[in-house]
Design a protein around this motif. Structure first.
Motif, PDB file in Angstrom:
ATOM      1  N   ASP A  29       0.834  -1.212   0.000  1.00 31.03           N
ATOM      2  CA  ASP A  29       0.000   0.000   0.000  1.00 31.03           C
ATOM      3  C   ASP A  29       0.865   1.257   0.000  1.00 31.03           C
ATOM      4  O   ASP A  29       0.541   2.243  -0.670  1.00 31.03           O
ATOM      5  N   GLU A  30       1.935   1.239   0.757  1.00 28.57           N
ATOM      6  CA  GLU A  30       2.819   2.414   0.791  1.00 28.57           C
ATOM      7  C   GLU A  30       3.498   2.616  -0.565  1.00 28.57           C
ATOM      8  O   GLU A  30       3.697   3.741  -1.007  1.00 28.57           O
ATOM      9  N   LYS A  31       3.829   1.516  -1.191  1.00 25.82           N
ATOM     10  CA  LYS A  31       4.433   1.638  -2.530  1.00 25.82           C
ATOM     11  C   LYS A  31       3.429   2.227  -3.512  1.00 25.82           C
ATOM     12  O   LYS A  31       3.743   3.136  -4.281  1.00 25.82           O
ATOM     13  N   LEU A  32       2.231   1.704  -3.483  1.00 29.63           N
ATOM     14  CA  LEU A  32       1.211   2.212  -4.408  1.00 29.63           C
ATOM     15  C   LEU A  32       0.889   3.673  -4.105  1.00 29.63           C
ATOM     16  O   LEU A  32       0.557   4.447  -5.005  1.00 29.63           O
ATOM     17  N   GLY A  33       1.036   4.042  -2.850  1.00 25.59           N
ATOM     18  CA  GLY A  33       0.848   5.450  -2.458  1.00 25.59           C
ATOM     19  C   GLY A  33       1.859   6.352  -3.135  1.00 25.59           C
ATOM     20  O   GLY A  33       1.539   7.465  -3.575  1.00 25.59           O
ATOM     21  N   GLN A  34       3.090   5.893  -3.259  1.00 24.27           N
ATOM     22  CA  GLN A  34       4.119   6.701  -3.928  1.00 24.27           C
ATOM     23  C   GLN A  34       3.795   6.915  -5.395  1.00 24.27           C
ATOM     24  O   GLN A  34       4.127   7.936  -5.987  1.00 24.27           O
ATOM     25  N   ILE A  35       3.136   5.947  -5.975  1.00 22.73           N
ATOM     26  CA  ILE A  35       2.804   6.011  -7.404  1.00 22.73           C
ATOM     27  C   ILE A  35       1.662   6.995  -7.672  1.00 22.73           C
ATOM     28  O   ILE A  35       1.456   7.435  -8.799  1.00 22.73           O
ATOM     29  N   GLN A  36       0.964   7.363  -6.624  1.00 26.51           N
ATOM     30  CA  GLN A  36      -0.244   8.178  -6.795  1.00 26.51           C
ATOM     31  C   GLN A  36       0.018   9.674  -6.632  1.00 26.51           C
ATOM     32  O   GLN A  36       0.597  10.114  -5.646  1.00 26.51           O
ATOM     33  N   GLN A  37      -0.443  10.431  -7.609  1.00 30.54           N
ATOM     34  CA  GLN A  37      -0.421  11.893  -7.488  1.00 30.54           C
ATOM     35  C   GLN A  37      -1.851  12.407  -7.398  1.00 30.54           C
ATOM     36  O   GLN A  37      -2.690  12.067  -8.229  1.00 30.54           O
ATOM     37  N   PHE A  38      -2.085  13.230  -6.378  1.00 31.27           N
ATOM     38  CA  PHE A  38      -3.413  13.842  -6.202  1.00 31.27           C
ATOM     39  C   PHE A  38      -3.357  15.297  -6.601  1.00 31.27           C
ATOM     40  O   PHE A  38      -2.291  15.916  -6.622  1.00 31.27           O
ATOM     41  N   SER A  39      -4.545  15.852  -6.862  1.00 34.35           N
ATOM     42  CA  SER A  39      -4.613  17.271  -7.223  1.00 34.35           C
ATOM     43  C   SER A  39      -5.383  18.041  -6.167  1.00 34.35           C
ATOM     44  O   SER A  39      -6.264  17.489  -5.501  1.00 34.35           O
ATOM     45  N   ASP A  40      -5.026  19.318  -6.041  1.00 37.45           N
ATOM     46  CA  ASP A  40      -5.854  20.289  -5.314  1.00 37.45           C
ATOM     47  C   ASP A  40      -6.145  19.952  -3.860  1.00 37.45           C
ATOM     48  O   ASP A  40      -7.231  20.235  -3.373  1.00 37.45           O
ATOM     49  N   PHE A  41      -5.221  19.358  -3.146  1.00 35.92           N
ATOM     50  CA  PHE A  41      -5.456  19.115  -1.719  1.00 35.92           C
ATOM     51  C   PHE A  41      -5.650  20.455  -1.017  1.00 35.92           C
ATOM     52  O   PHE A  41      -4.864  21.375  -1.178  1.00 35.92           O
ATOM     53  N   GLY A  42      -6.694  20.536  -0.231  1.00 35.11           N
ATOM     54  CA  GLY A  42      -6.897  21.738   0.568  1.00 35.11           C
ATOM     55  C   GLY A  42      -7.722  22.781  -0.143  1.00 35.11           C
ATOM     56  O   GLY A  42      -7.869  23.885   0.339  1.00 35.11           O
ATOM     57  N   PHE A  43      -8.272  22.446  -1.288  1.00 38.77           N
ATOM     58  CA  PHE A  43      -9.033  23.452  -2.019  1.00 38.77           C
ATOM     59  C   PHE A  43     -10.543  23.230  -1.917  1.00 38.77           C
ATOM     60  O   PHE A  43     -11.323  23.900  -2.559  1.00 38.77           O
ATOM     61  N   SER A  44     -10.896  22.279  -1.087  1.00 38.16           N
ATOM     62  CA  SER A  44     -12.320  22.065  -0.880  1.00 38.16           C
ATOM     63  C   SER A  44     -12.877  23.254  -0.095  1.00 38.16           C
ATOM     64  O   SER A  44     -12.214  23.781   0.796  1.00 38.16           O
ATOM     65  N   THR A  45     -14.054  23.700  -0.465  1.00 37.06           N
ATOM     66  CA  THR A  45     -14.646  24.828   0.267  1.00 37.06           C
ATOM     67  C   THR A  45     -16.004  24.403   0.809  1.00 37.06           C
ATOM     68  O   THR A  45     -16.450  23.286   0.570  1.00 37.06           O
ATOM     69  N   GLY A  46     -16.622  25.292   1.516  1.00 38.41           N
ATOM     70  CA  GLY A  46     -17.954  25.001   2.032  1.00 38.41           C
ATOM     71  C   GLY A  46     -17.889  24.231   3.344  1.00 38.41           C
ATOM     72  O   GLY A  46     -16.810  24.050   3.915  1.00 38.41           O
ATOM     73  N   PRO A  47     -19.026  23.761   3.774  1.00 41.54           N
ATOM     74  CA  PRO A  47     -19.110  23.184   5.117  1.00 41.54           C
ATOM     75  C   PRO A  47     -18.242  21.944   5.317  1.00 41.54           C
ATOM     76  O   PRO A  47     -17.826  21.654   6.437  1.00 41.54           O
ATOM     77  N   SER A  48     -17.937  21.222   4.219  1.00 41.33           N
ATOM     78  CA  SER A  48     -17.184  19.977   4.421  1.00 41.33           C
ATOM     79  C   SER A  48     -15.669  20.183   4.328  1.00 41.33           C
ATOM     80  O   SER A  48     -14.906  19.221   4.417  1.00 41.33           O
ATOM     81  N   ALA A  49     -15.216  21.442   4.148  1.00 43.03           N
ATOM     82  CA  ALA A  49     -13.792  21.681   3.892  1.00 43.03           C
ATOM     83  C   ALA A  49     -12.896  21.085   4.977  1.00 43.03           C
ATOM     84  O   ALA A  49     -11.919  20.392   4.680  1.00 43.03           O
TER      85      ALA A  49
END
Ligand code: NOJ
Length: 707
Positions: A29-49
């Motif tokens: 799982d940690e290896k597969l985590g390295q392979i993963q790129q996410f976008s826009d962390f922290g850009f959620s707005t509104g009540p669930s941010a």
């Protein structure tokens, strides 16, 4: 005792940087985590941010996030990084990436414009500053340089590259990689691998079907130049080539990139391009898309999560080898190590703003923009302006901040852009400088009040959103009613200058035929108005050249100077030759073309025994100025047909009036050779013609023979 030592070792940077040791510690799982790129962390707005942010941090703590894109700012990147390097089990730092394409906060000209400067050193400097600014905001990896060769002006992304020529493109690719990676603590990314610019019809993301020869001769060279310059990463392109989408193309990802070229960095997909393998009809579902891409040689997946989500099941099924996953992770960790992320995972928050607002960066933006402006016509010597008292600026780009930044302007702020109107006011504080828009990018033209103006500066072209990704155009003239606006000024009989702002070559038609004064300004960036005023006033003598052909009409696309002769070239006889019945074959403005306020002579061409070509350039006019001396060669007869000419050397030279300089262009195997029928690099005996001059129409100077 043993346990304490192990615990110590686990947190010590030395251990963390022992990649093989680290790999042994990692769960799948940690290896597969390295392979993963996410976008826009922290850009959620509104009540669930808050809850969303917490979820993302939790993912980081579990080792599930190798990289994040579109996350900028020292404080926020540090906050996320802390979750990785202080709270995750193995403390592997996150690599933050961003599209730092032509500057970051300080915006330089769009890359196609900057390519017109024919100035690798200048491109290196702007890349270095862009890296410095984005680095101050936590970014360690730019998705640049974009090195796609583009011969079709309909394609909107032509704005992001260096134009139509593989030789120029390679020199600028090298410079940009060296600039971004200066100091070794910031990664560049050669994209989009490969042939993305060859999209059928110039329509973005469209099918590409070019030969291996075209790949090797036209589309590969700038990428190879990036590898040679030590580029740390590559990005796959969205397109397929001959039936295989790049993201799952083993030939390009493994056979060429790894085995032939020895690239040791890692390859990231483009945005969801792994997922898009399903739309291409190559992969049946997400699991297969993940499998097809990683098995072809992809290392990191941008945004879609098929490798990460299906990796374990794929290994269990025997379709995916553990060693394939390990190799991808190894490559990613190696780049992180090279960047020093374990020693310096954080960004110093204190200097962030001062780096972003460094006046030296603005000064560079002004110089680089002025050096990229191409004087296309100056028939009546309206330029440079002669002490104007009353300047009227008209057109949708005359008092416009947002559009002058150009697409992909990173963190560039429109409110920090100097408009053309402001630039002229700054340059001529004692003149009256006024503005009338006259028309927009669409909609009607208003009647201008031209009375009182001694010169009119018309600012026309494209809005920022008309070029760039997903911005292909089937008609590439001036948008809307802008031509009517130009005609109105033309018919007034006033002296005027047309300044063009655009991301792509435009088919200028009537404007090119009838307007006496044309200045191509591209999208000049933060210092746009000052830079254009520098050139209009003559404070800077324009010295840039077109890095791409401007067609007469869209029907000529794709058009490029280094075409083949064909069996029926246009000059063979009047009929049944390779021409159109309704337009000449030549472009409106050719590759390598651009005027100056002075004149130059290029002569004394000599070829030495080692094939070094020497020429002398002299400033024969009365002003100091720059000339770009260009060397083209033609291999007259070969076992594979060769282009009518190919750029094989250029040098931008600054000369005072009357001064001369000798320029030298060494011609070795790399310049003289080509791929033979078996795709081996070869230099064949025979005659080589040599053309030296100041555009791709440089006259034949001499020829030489290789025995
Ligand atoms: C898609 C674009 O094609 C690519 O050039 C860019 O780097 C990524 N999105 C990330 O923004």
């Amino acid at each position: 005792m043993k346990k304490t030592l192990l615990a110590l070792l686990l947190t010590a940077p030395a251990f963390a940087q022992d990649i093989e040791g680290l790999l042994k510690q990692m769960t799948l799982d940690e290896k597969l985590g390295q392979i993963q790129q996410f976008s826009d962390f922290g850009f959620s707005t509104g009540p669930s941010a808050a809850a969303d942010n917490e979820k993302q941090k939790e993912r980081i703590r579990k080792g599930g996030v190798g990289s994040i894109l579109n996350c900028v700012g020292a404080k926020w990147t540090n906050e996320l990084q802390r979750e990785a390097v202080e709270k995750s089990r193995l403390k592997v730092p996150i690599l933050f990436g961003f599209d730092v394409i032509h500057g970051h906060r300080t915006t330089f000209p769009t890359p196609l414009g900057e390519a017109a400067s024919f100035d690798p050193k200048g491109c290196e400097e702007t890349a270095a500053i862009a890296a410095k600014e984005s680095r101050a905001q936590g970014v360690r990896w730019t998705f640049a340089p974009m090195v796609d060769i583009a011969r079709d002006a309909r394609w909107g992304r032509i704005v992001e590259g260096a134009g139509e020529d593989a030789y120029l493109g390679s020199k600028l690719a090298t410079a940009r990689v060296q600039g971004f990676q200066r100091g070794g603590k910031y990664a560049a990314c050669a994209k989009h691998w490969v042939a993305y610019g060859a999209a059928e019809g110039g329509r973005d993301y469209n099918t590409v079907d070019v030969s291996e020869r075209a790949l090797r001769e036209v589309y590969f060279p700038p990428f190879k130049a990036c590898v040679d310059a030590g580029v740390m990463t590559f990005m796959t392109s969205f397109n397929e080539t001959a039936g295989i989408p790049s993201t799952a193309n083993r030939f390009i990802l493994t056979d060429v990139l790894r085995k032939e070229w020895g690239f040791r960095g890692f390859v990231v997909s483009d945005y969801e391009s792994v997922d898009e393998l399903r739309n291409h009809g190559l992969s049946a579902d997400g699991a297969e898309a993940g499998l097809d891409s990683i098995n072809a040689g992809l290392d990191m997946e941008m945004v879609s999560q098929h490798i990460a989500q299906n990796g374990a099941a794929l290994i269990r099924s025997g379709k995916l080898q553990q060693s394939t996953v390990d190799e991808a992770v190894r490559r990613i960790l190696r780049v992180k190590k090279q960047l020093g992320l374990w020693e310096n995972p954080y960004t110093d928050e204190a200097p962030e703003q001062s780096v972003l607002k460094d006046p030296a960066h603005r000064a560079l933006a002004r110089t680089s923009a002025a050096r990229s402006l191409v004087l296309l016509k100056n028939d009546k010597n309206v330029l440079p302006l002669q002490s104007p008292k009353n300047i009227l600026v008209v057109g949708p780009l005359g008092d416009n901040q947002a559009d002058l930044l150009g697409p992909w302007h990173g963190d560039g702020r429109k409110e920090e852009v100097i408009t053309l109107l402001q630039g002229l006011k700054n340059r001529y504080p004692n003149a009256t400088v006024t503005f009338q828009k006259g028309c927009d990018f669409k909609g009607p033209v208003e009647t201008l009040n031209l009375a009182g103006a001694d010169v009119v500066i018309v600012a026309v072209g494209e809005a920022e959103a008309m070029s760039g990704e997903a911005r292909s155009r089937s008609m590439i003239g001036l948008p809307g009613e802008q031509e009517a606006l130009v005609k109105q000024v033309h018919n007034s009989g006033k002296p005027y200058v047309v300044t063009l702002f655009n991301g792509r070559p435009l088919a200028l038609g009537w404007v090119a035929e009838n307007c006496p004064t044309l200045l191509e300004c591209w999208f000049p960036g933060s210092e746009a108005g000052n830079a254009v005023a520098d050139v209009l006033s003559g404070d800077v003598n324009p010295g840039a050249k077109l890095p791409v052909s401007f067609p007469r009409n869209v029907g000529q696309c794709p058009i490029y100077y280094n075409h083949k002769n064909t069996g029926r070239p246009a000059n063979l006889r009047p009929e049944y030759v390779s021409t159109y019945v309704d337009v000449d074959n030549s472009p409106q403005y050719r590759f390598g073309y651009g005027l100056s306020y002075t004149t130059f002579k290029i002569d004394g061409v000599v070829v030495a025994a080692d094939h070094t070509v020497t020429a002398t350039v002299t400033n024969t006019g009365t002003r100091e100025g720059d000339e770009v001396v260009q060397l083209y060669i033609r291999d007259k007869v070969a076992s594979v047909t060769r282009p009518v000419r190919e750029l094989r050397g250029f040098q931008r030279v600054a000369l005072k009036p009357g001064a001369s300089q000798t320029v030298k262009f060494p011609l070795g195997d790399r310049e003289l050779g080509f791929y033979d029928r078996a795709m081996r690099w070869t230099v064949e005996p025979g005659e080589f013609e040599v053309y030296v001059g100041n555009s791709s129409e440089a006259p034949k100077a001499t020829s030489f023979f290789i025995q």
